[in-house]
Scaffold this motif. Structure first.
Motif, mmCIF file in Angstrom:
data_model
loop_
_atom_site.group_PDB
_atom_site.id
_atom_site.type_symbol
_atom_site.label_atom_id
_atom_site.label_comp_id
_atom_site.label_asym_id
_atom_site.label_seq_id
_atom_site.Cartn_x
_atom_site.Cartn_y
_atom_site.Cartn_z
ATOM 1 N N HIS A 1 0.829 -1.208 0.000
ATOM 2 C CA HIS A 1 0.000 0.000 0.000
ATOM 3 C C HIS A 1 0.864 1.259 0.000
ATOM 4 N N GLU A 2 1.888 1.288 0.833
ATOM 5 C CA GLU A 2 2.755 2.474 0.905
ATOM 6 C C GLU A 2 3.442 2.751 -0.424
ATOM 7 N N VAL A 3 4.022 1.726 -1.025
ATOM 8 C CA VAL A 3 4.798 1.926 -2.253
ATOM 9 C C VAL A 3 3.887 2.204 -3.440
ATOM 10 N N ILE A 4 2.768 1.507 -3.547
ATOM 11 C CA ILE A 4 1.844 1.751 -4.659
ATOM 12 C C ILE A 4 1.281 3.171 -4.574
ATOM 13 N N GLU A 5 0.867 3.588 -3.394
ATOM 14 C CA GLU A 5 0.352 4.960 -3.228
ATOM 15 C C GLU A 5 1.435 5.986 -3.544
ATOM 16 N N ALA A 6 2.666 5.744 -3.100
ATOM 17 C CA ALA A 6 3.766 6.677 -3.366
ATOM 18 C C ALA A 6 4.056 6.766 -4.860
ATOM 19 N N ALA A 7 3.995 5.637 -5.556
ATOM 20 C CA ALA A 7 4.244 5.634 -7.003
ATOM 21 C C ALA A 7 3.152 6.395 -7.747
ATOM 22 N N ILE A 8 1.911 6.215 -7.340
ATOM 23 C CA ILE A 8 0.794 6.924 -7.970
ATOM 24 C C ILE A 8 0.940 8.432 -7.744
ATOM 25 N N ASP A 9 1.297 8.816 -6.528
ATOM 26 C CA ASP A 9 1.541 10.231 -6.235
ATOM 27 C C ASP A 9 2.741 10.753 -7.007
ATOM 28 N N TYR A 10 3.783 9.941 -7.109
ATOM 29 C CA TYR A 10 5.025 10.343 -7.769
ATOM 30 C C TYR A 10 4.789 10.769 -9.218
ATOM 31 N N VAL A 11 3.967 10.004 -9.936
ATOM 32 C CA VAL A 11 3.697 10.338 -11.343
ATOM 33 C C VAL A 11 2.533 11.310 -11.489
ATOM 34 N N ASP A 12 1.976 11.739 -10.353
ATOM 35 C CA ASP A 12 0.867 12.690 -10.339
ATOM 36 C C ASP A 12 -0.321 12.182 -11.156
ATOM 37 N N CYS A 13 -0.670 10.921 -10.916
ATOM 38 C CA CYS A 13 -1.808 10.319 -11.607
ATOM 39 C C CYS A 13 -3.091 11.008 -11.152
ATOM 40 N N PRO A 14 -3.889 11.495 -12.094
ATOM 41 C CA PRO A 14 -5.089 12.243 -11.721
ATOM 42 C C PRO A 14 -6.307 11.380 -11.380
ATOM 43 N N TYR A 15 -6.146 10.063 -11.375
ATOM 44 C CA TYR A 15 -7.282 9.175 -11.181
ATOM 45 C C TYR A 15 -7.124 8.320 -9.932
ATOM 46 N N GLU A 16 -8.270 7.898 -9.393
ATOM 47 C CA GLU A 16 -8.260 6.816 -8.419
ATOM 48 C C GLU A 16 -7.914 5.557 -9.216
ATOM 49 N N CYS A 17 -7.096 4.697 -8.654
ATOM 50 C CA CYS A 17 -6.569 3.561 -9.414
ATOM 51 C C CYS A 17 -6.902 2.223 -8.783
#
Length: 170
Positions: A22-38
């Motif tokens: 959860h920590e790493v997946i959330e950090a990766a999504i934030d890192y690329v500034d993904c605009p969607y819930e994934c």
């Protein structure tokens, strides 16, 4: 966000694998500034199963540490500008962006952690960060791509503190 973890590994997993994922997946999504819930699917398995998947999907007849199966195609890595044009990119019920699937061999996590001299937590986090970048369209086929991807992986791991000098110590 939905992170679906399927633990098919029959051995003991003595790390907080769900928390790390959860920590790493959330950090990766934030890192690329993904605009969607994934939505991300993560399967934990052994060398035998990942070997079979690798052979079937990639025609490579050996086990590997991690496999990534992105659901979206990007013109450029992490370019979300055309994602909404693909009706299959989103779950019709939840509306979440279907990032893709990650398969990790826990046998390889244990083996590589020992070989590289860092913790199992750090190796597991590294494989997730690496795979998440693949789900966002990054690759490492060329030298410049490899360097860029390594830099991004380390930035994600630093953000989550799964580095060799913090939670990554043996």
């Amino acid at each position: 966000m939905s992170i679906i973890i399927e633990n098919e590994y029959e051995g003991e997993i003595n790390i907080p694998y769900e928390k790390i994922a959860h920590e790493v997946i959330e950090a990766a999504i934030d890192y690329v500034d993904c605009p969607y819930e994934c939505e991300v699917n993560l399967m934990l398995t052994d060398n035998e199963t990942i070997h079979a998947i690798n052979k079937e999907q990639r025609e490579i007849d050996r086990p590997t540490d991690v496999l990534s199966f992105p659901m979206a195609e990007y013109e450029e890595p992490a370019d979300f500008s055309k994602i909404e044009e693909d009706p299959m990119a989103f779950d019709p019920e939840s509306g979440e962006f279907l990032l893709g699937d990650i398969v990790i061999s826990m046998d390889k996590v244990w083996e590589q952690a020992e070989n590289y001299g860092h913790s199992r937590e750090r190796e597991y986090a590294f494989l997730i960060a690496h795979s998440m970048l693949h789900l966002f369209g990054y690759d490492h086929m060329e030298e410049e791509e490899r360097k860029d991807m390594e830099k991004r992986q380390e930035e994600i791991l630093t953000k989550t503190k799964y580095t060799r000098d913090e939670r990554g110590l043996v």
